[in-house]
Design a protein around this motif. Structure first.
Motif, PDB file in Angstrom:
ATOM      1  N   GLN A  84       0.813  -1.210   0.000  1.00 14.61           N
ATOM      2  CA  GLN A  84       0.000   0.000   0.000  1.00 14.61           C
ATOM      3  C   GLN A  84       0.847   1.261   0.000  1.00 14.61           C
ATOM      4  O   GLN A  84       0.424   2.286  -0.492  1.00 14.61           O
ATOM      5  N   ARG A  85       2.040   1.195   0.536  1.00 12.36           N
ATOM      6  CA  ARG A  85       2.860   2.392   0.690  1.00 12.36           C
ATOM      7  C   ARG A  85       4.101   2.328  -0.194  1.00 12.36           C
ATOM      8  O   ARG A  85       5.139   2.874   0.164  1.00 12.36           O
ATOM      9  N   LEU A  86       4.014   1.695  -1.339  1.00 10.52           N
ATOM     10  CA  LEU A  86       5.172   1.536  -2.214  1.00 10.52           C
ATOM     11  C   LEU A  86       5.768   2.886  -2.605  1.00 10.52           C
ATOM     12  O   LEU A  86       6.974   3.087  -2.547  1.00 10.52           O
ATOM     13  N   ARG A  87       4.921   3.833  -2.983  1.00  9.64           N
ATOM     14  CA  ARG A  87       5.426   5.161  -3.362  1.00  9.64           C
ATOM     15  C   ARG A  87       6.088   5.839  -2.168  1.00  9.64           C
ATOM     16  O   ARG A  87       7.156   6.424  -2.303  1.00  9.64           O
ATOM     17  N   ASP A  88       5.453   5.752  -0.993  1.00 15.64           N
ATOM     18  CA  ASP A  88       6.048   6.347   0.197  1.00 15.64           C
ATOM     19  C   ASP A  88       7.427   5.743   0.472  1.00 15.64           C
ATOM     20  O   ASP A  88       8.369   6.460   0.826  1.00 15.64           O
ATOM     21  N   GLN A  89       7.543   4.432   0.305  1.00 16.76           N
ATOM     22  CA  GLN A  89       8.818   3.763   0.555  1.00 16.76           C
ATOM     23  C   GLN A  89       9.877   4.215  -0.444  1.00 16.76           C
ATOM     24  O   GLN A  89      11.013   4.505  -0.055  1.00 16.76           O
ATOM     25  N   PHE A  90       9.518   4.297  -1.719  1.00 20.57           N
ATOM     26  CA  PHE A  90      10.490   4.749  -2.720  1.00 20.57           C
ATOM     27  C   PHE A  90      10.888   6.193  -2.443  1.00 20.57           C
ATOM     28  O   PHE A  90      12.069   6.547  -2.507  1.00 20.57           O
ATOM     29  N   GLU A  91       9.927   7.022  -2.123  1.00 21.62           N
ATOM     30  CA  GLU A  91      10.228   8.417  -1.838  1.00 21.62           C
ATOM     31  C   GLU A  91      11.045   8.556  -0.563  1.00 21.62           C
ATOM     32  O   GLU A  91      11.857   9.478  -0.433  1.00 21.62           O
TER      33      GLU A  91
END
Length: 140
Positions: A28-35
């Motif tokens: 669910q937080r893939l973008r947050d993790q990459f960022e």
């Protein structure tokens, strides 16, 4: 609310290249993790200093390690750099490194392979940057 290190267009370029596990739900937080990874390297801070808005630092680090093992960052660099250089969007200051500051083991350096398209685009972008920085020349 999570701060965004990448705009939606940049995220759209990166997201398809991020492997996720074969099992389990889509993170669910893939973008947050990459960022969070981007923030960590832009800030130069430690993993433990990662703001909570990107998720637990250990989870973000684990995802980063998985992406490194899968060659994601090398692939993204090879795939996205030539296009960015052609569009004059490559920041060559991030590419250059002072040789005494970073040394490669001779075995690793010997295997470094850059495709002709990537090399040509990077050389062209570096030459353009050099022309811009000449005194009396055009500036940004």
């Amino acid at each position: 609310m999570t701060r965004h290190e990448l705009d939606d267009e940049e995220w759209g370029l990166v997201e398809p290249f991020l492997p996720i596990g074969r099992y389990g739900p889509y993170p669910q937080r893939l973008r947050d993790q990459f960022e969070g990874v981007v923030w960590r390297f832009r800030s130069g801070s430690t993993w433990r200093e990662l703001p909570e808005e990107f998720g637990n630092w250990q989870t973000v680090y684990d995802r980063f390690a998985q992406w490194c093992d899968a060659g994601v960052f090398a692939f993204l660099t090879a795939e996205l750099s030539p296009g960015a250089a052609r569009r004059d969007q490559a920041d060559m200051s991030l590419v250059t490194t002072d040789s005494p500051a970073a040394r490669a083991h001779h075995d690793d350096a010997a295997r470094a392979v850059v495709g002709p398209e990537v090399l040509a685009a990077l050389q062209e972008a570096a030459a353009e940057e050099k022309r811009r920085r000449k005194p009396g020349g055009p500036s940004r």
